[in-house]
Design a protein around this motif. Structure first.
Motif, PDB file in Angstrom:
ATOM      1  N   UNK A   1       7.425  18.346   8.626  1.00 53.92           N
ATOM      2  CA  UNK A   1       8.632  18.925   8.033  1.00 53.92           C
ATOM      3  C   UNK A   1       9.872  18.184   8.472  1.00 53.92           C
ATOM      4  N   UNK A   2      11.028  18.783   8.276  1.00 54.74           N
ATOM      5  CA  UNK A   2      12.277  18.172   8.732  1.00 54.74           C
ATOM      6  C   UNK A   2      12.762  18.949   9.943  1.00 54.74           C
ATOM      7  N   UNK A   3      12.459  18.506  11.138  1.00 52.13           N
ATOM      8  CA  UNK A   3      12.565  19.355  12.328  1.00 52.13           C
ATOM      9  C   UNK A   3      13.979  19.767  12.702  1.00 52.13           C
ATOM     10  N   UNK A   4      14.991  19.013  12.324  1.00 56.99           N
ATOM     11  CA  UNK A   4      16.325  19.395  12.767  1.00 56.99           C
ATOM     12  C   UNK A   4      16.963  20.432  11.843  1.00 56.99           C
ATOM     13  N   UNK A   5      16.251  20.815  10.803  1.00 55.34           N
ATOM     14  CA  UNK A   5      16.759  21.911   9.976  1.00 55.34           C
ATOM     15  C   UNK A   5      16.571  23.219  10.729  1.00 55.34           C
ATOM     16  N   UNK A   6      17.528  24.111  10.500  1.00 55.02           N
ATOM     17  CA  UNK A   6      17.502  25.350  11.277  1.00 55.02           C
ATOM     18  C   UNK A   6      16.318  26.233  10.912  1.00 55.02           C
ATOM     19  N   UNK A   7      15.808  26.076   9.688  1.00 54.29           N
ATOM     20  CA  UNK A   7      14.698  26.943   9.287  1.00 54.29           C
ATOM     21  C   UNK A   7      13.343  26.288   9.519  1.00 54.29           C
ATOM     22  N   UNK A   8      13.335  25.212  10.281  1.00 58.15           N
ATOM     23  CA  UNK A   8      12.069  24.534  10.558  1.00 58.15           C
ATOM     24  C   UNK A   8      11.217  25.378  11.498  1.00 58.15           C
ATOM     25  N   UNK A   9       9.998  25.569  11.113  1.00 59.51           N
ATOM     26  CA  UNK A   9       9.082  26.346  11.962  1.00 59.51           C
ATOM     27  C   UNK A   9       7.851  25.504  12.268  1.00 59.51           C
ATOM     28  N   UNK A  10       7.470  25.490  13.504  1.00 58.49           N
ATOM     29  CA  UNK A  10       6.215  24.839  13.869  1.00 58.49           C
ATOM     30  C   UNK A  10       5.498  25.764  14.831  1.00 58.49           C
ATOM     31  N   UNK A  11       4.472  26.453  14.306  1.00 60.69           N
ATOM     32  CA  UNK A  11       3.791  27.470  15.118  1.00 60.69           C
ATOM     33  C   UNK A  11       3.118  26.843  16.328  1.00 60.69           C
ATOM     34  N   UNK A  12       2.668  25.612  16.162  1.00 65.96           N
ATOM     35  CA  UNK A  12       1.846  25.010  17.221  1.00 65.96           C
ATOM     36  C   UNK A  12       2.705  24.422  18.330  1.00 65.96           C
TER      37      UNK A  12
END
Lengths: 151, 377, 362
Positions: free
Chosen positions: A135-146
């Motif tokens: 994804x685009x990690x610096x976006x505020x809605x970025x989610x990474x469960x792992x």
């Protein structure tokens, strides 16, 4: 030029842009459509000659993406911060400035990689650090469960 | 992965005489996990595509979740050879935002530590430069002298590489009572040792042959590609933040911004050597005059920056380092961006090394003095 | 001068007779071959290990450290431990390597080394083969080694190896010329290519003194070209660590790597031994014209000691080069050979011929 002079000059030059003194440096907020032309002018006009792009980055605001350019003139030693807001936050697009300042080519790739901002007319817009399907990690809605643990 | 895709796309364009070599991610002279996709014809380098991100650690994302003083600890891990300059950049940025005036003593201590870090970094660069060119003995000469600086660091703040010494409002501890004595001893000794460096490497015929007239970078290119630090100054790009936007105790000291116009590998090498003398000169001016006083101002327990955007530039050993903090008034930053010198410097490599031999590529890369975590962040 | 106690020819002759008394001539030959073969192998293994140890100590001295200190007294057993480690390591082969050539390459390099050693005169009578074309033979077989390097680079199917091998090929082919021509200079002086004759004719003075300036120039060129031919720094382009990881032997591991490694050191020994034999009087003691008492004292030192003292001196010089100089670039290495060493060499031969014609050297 000192800041007040520069502000007056810039306000006269770029009528569509909003020129205001920021907390540290002079700031110009331009429309996305005017960005490339403004960049060319900022570099090309001898009184301005902002030829050194120090830093290019993006910020994810709630309503739009903002791309921030820190510029300095090697000749005159004045600095300005150029800002542009994209129309769309989810699929942001702005023109590239990599033809004006070469170093922007890779800075834009970084911004694309981390924020997902697409730069029109960029010759080689690929991800720089991360995998294509990340994804685009610096976006505020970025989610990474792992990988991201929320506390 | 994007890299593989690119190869497939361009494979029909590759001329039969050209071939691709992957220099890295594990290669002795990329000094870390940098991968260069080098297009070669025989020994000749046609094109270099740097592929970065092998140790991308998402520091900017991490910063959004932690408090301002904690951000400083992460900056050590980027350019680990200029750790103190990175710390200082964030501390200065926070102090500017809060409009905190730090005591004079802090400014002096920070500047001395800056210059010691720069010396240590340049020493290591010199070791590695020699090693990249095949002169293996330089490595031990440089490390021998670097050890003294690291000992001073260890005594001052307990760490040898990741110093964590600057905090918002000052430094973490006062300097050790031995600090001044040991620094002066070191300067005296290192002034004797520096000519040894020149004797071993600079004057060597082979070294001169290997570095002179290769890897030209013109002034225009240096500015356009944002090549800063000694690499940029070698091309005549006056980019020393210490001069142009002085911070800490730099306004108080006399020093010269070393500039050269030739822009080849040897010029960049020589500038770094001269910068070492200049650093010694700066420390000499400060070390005897450290004013008495507090080593930090009292800050609030929770540091909250006012809403707005703040940018702080400092000069690290590699070039211009910038911190861009966007604050929304909370105790964590809204967005942090680190402008790392290595990032911009690396991508000028193709400009400098295309058309040279593989051996030159290594030498040119060496004078750019890359630290990979600094590029990947 | 009758110091026959140091003459090995009597001893070898007696041994030969002793064998002949007890067995048939064929058996004698086989037994003698075996003895020579075993002693050469032992010599290569032990002296190679010693040279590796010496290199590490010399390098440590240049770099202001101690070098190996833990295994054995002053780290003397370190290289043996390393060798055992190499012996026990897994032999890895790249999947797409040319299997036959990949396995063959280390042996070619090793065989070339052994072949060149066969003619070296260690002392009077201690020489396996005494060809009348000894010098020619050494230059010929020592260049067989490059075939091994080329094969190794090509067969391991690695681009770094290939570049390393190509560099090595270009380099050794060029420097072969300088080595041969600098030896030719001395052949003119000695009037023979037979190594025992070359050594014998240095009885009153070593060629480096006898041949005046041309011999000195030839010696310097021989040292440079010899260093280049053994692929050692500053000419170690074929295995330039910072550029090509390990060059032609990148893909080799275990004992095969050890073969390349050992061959490099033994080649260095051969170059040093040739320099000693041809320029520094071989096993001949140091003599000064009319200082009779000095000469007699020098005669008492056994020739083997003389030989190894000189060889180790030259080896020390070669190591000194490696640990102080940066590496040359591939085009510079060829420029040095074709634009500088070769013309100097040719003029030098002319000079030497003049010296010999005018009998200036006597």
């Amino acid at each position: 030029m000192i800041n007040e002079e520069l502000q007056a000059y810039l306000a006269g030059k770029f009528s569509n842009a909003e020129v205001k003194p920021g907390k540290q440096y002079l700031e110009i907020l331009v429309q996305a459509a005017d960005l490339h032309e403004t960049a060319v002018q900022l570099k090309g006009v001898p009184e301005l000659s902002f030829d050194y792009l120090i830093c290019l980055t993006g910020v994810d605001y709630p309503e739009s993406m903002q791309i921030v350019y820190h510029l300095e003139s090697v000749k005159h030693r004045h600095m300005v911060v150029l800002k542009v807001n994209t129309a769309d936050r989810v699929d942001p697009k702005v023109d590239t400035v990599s033809d004006v300042w070469q170093t922007a080519k890779y800075h834009e790739r970084e911004v694309y990689d981390l924020l997902g901002v697409k730069f029109n007319h960029h010759t080689d817009l690929r991800r720089l650090f991360l995998d294509d399907d990340y994804g685009f990690p610096l976006r505020k809605d970025f989610k990474d469960e792992v990988r991201i643990v929320e506390r | 992965m994007s890299e593989t895709k690119e190869i497939i796309i361009t494979s029909d364009k590759i001329h039969t005489d050209e071939y691709l070599v992957n220099m890295g991610p594990q290669h002795p002279s990329t000094h870390g996990v940098l991968r260069l996709l080098v297009r070669l014809e025989g020994e000749m380098v046609h094109n270099i595509q740097p592929h970065v991100g092998y140790i991308h650690s998402g520091i900017e994302k991490m910063c959004e979740a932690i408090s301002y003083p904690q951000v400083i600890h992460l900056t050590d891990r980027m350019d680990y050879l200029s750790a103190h300059m990175n710390n200082e950049a964030v501390a200065l940025c926070i102090e500017n935002a809060l409009q905190v005036e730090v005591p004079e003593r802090v400014k002096y201590i920070r500047t001395i530590m800056d210059e010691l870090s720069r010396l240590a970094s340049h020493q290591l660069w010199w070791c590695v430069m020699g090693m990249d060119l095949g002169a293996l003995t330089t490595f031990f000469y440089g490390l021998r002298d670097r050890e003294h600086i690291l000992d001073i660091f260890e005594e001052t703040c307990g760490a040898r590489m990741t110093l964590n010494y600057s905090v918002p409002g000052g430094v973490m501890f006062d300097i050790h009572p031995n600090f001044q004595k040991r620094v002066k001893e070191f300067i005296k000794e290192f002034r004797k040792k520096l000519p040894e460096y020149d004797q071993l490497l600079t004057g060597n015929v082979i070294f001169q042959e290997r570095t002179n007239d290769i890897g030209y970078l013109s002034l225009e290119d240096a500015i356009a590609w944002g090549v800063t630090g000694p690499s940029g100054r070698g091309s005549g790009f006056s980019c020393d933040v210490r001069k142009h936007q002085p911070y800490s105790a730099y306004p108080l000291v006399q020093f010269e911004e070393k500039l050269a116009t030739k822009g080849d590998t040897f010029t960049r090498y020589r500038l770094r050597m001269e910068e070492m003398y200049e650093s010694l000169h700066i420390i000499e001016q400060l070390i005897d005059n450290i004013p008495e006083g507090d080593y930090a101002v009292k800050m609030k327990g929770v540091v909250k920056l006012p809403e707005g955007e703040f940018y702080q530039r400092v000069e690290t050993a590699r070039g211009e380092f910038g911190v861009y903090i966007v604050s929304d008034g909370k105790k964590n930053p809204y967005r942090v961006k680190f402008r790392s010198p290595g990032f911009s410097n690396l991508f000028a490599l193709n400009k400098m090394a295309a058309g040279h031999k593989i051996a030159d590529l290594v030498a040119i890369m060496s004078t750019l003095d890359l630290v990979i975590p600094d590029i990947d962040r | 001068m009758g110091f026959n106690i140091y003459d090995f020819s009597g001893m070898t002759h007696n041994m030969h007779l002793w064998f002949l008394e007890r067995m048939s001539p064929t058996a004698t030959t086989i037994v003698e071959w075996t003895i020579i073969g075993v002693s050469y192998m032992l010599f290569v293994a032990l002296f190679g290990l010693f040279l590796v140890y010496a290199e590490r100590k010399v390098c440590a001295a240049f770099q202001q450290r101690l070098g190996p200190m833990r295994v054995g007294y002053w780290g003397l057993l370190q290289t043996i431990a390393d060798f055992i480690k190499l012996l026990m390591k897994e032999l890895i082969m790249p999947k797409s390597a040319d299997k036959f050539l990949y396995n063959l390459a280390p042996f070619i390099v090793m065989i070339a080394t052994f072949l060149a050693m066969a003619v070296l005169p260690f002392a009077k009578g201690l020489q396996t083969l005494d060809f009348d074309i000894g010098i020619f033979y050494v230059t010929a077989v020592s260049s067989v080694g490059v075939i091994g390097i080329l094969i190794a680079g090509w067969s391991s199917n690695n681009k770094y190896s290939l570049i390393g091998a190509m560099r090595s090929g270009a380099q050794i082919l060029s420097y072969e010329l300088s080595v041969s021509l600098s030896l030719v200079t001395i052949i003119i002086l000695a009037g023979s290519m037979q190594l025992s004759v070359v050594v014998e004719s240095q009885r009153d003075a070593w060629f480096i003194f006898k041949g005046h300036i041309p011999a000195l120039i030839a010696f310097v060129i021989f040292l440079i070209a010899g260093t280049a031919e053994t692929n050692r720094g500053p000419f170690d382009l074929a295995e330039a660590e910072s550029e090509l990881t390990a060059g032609f032997h990148t893909e080799y591991s275990g004992i095969k790597f050890a073969f390349f490694f050992l061959a490099e050191y033994i080649n260095m020994f051969i170059v040093a031994a040739m320099a000693t034999t041809v320029f520094l009087g071989g096993w001949m003691p140091l003599h000064f014209g009319s200082f009779e008492s000095f000469n007699v004292v020098m005669d008492f030192i056994p020739p083997l000691v003389w030989f190894f003292m000189k060889v180790l001196g030259v080896i020390f010089l070669i190591m000194w080069f490696k640990w102080t100089f940066p590496r040359l670039r591939v085009d510079q290495i060829l420029t040095l050979e074709w634009k500088y060493l070769l013309p100097i060499n040719l003029i030098n031969i002319l000079l030497m011929s003049l010296v010999v014609l005018t009998k200036f050297h006597l």
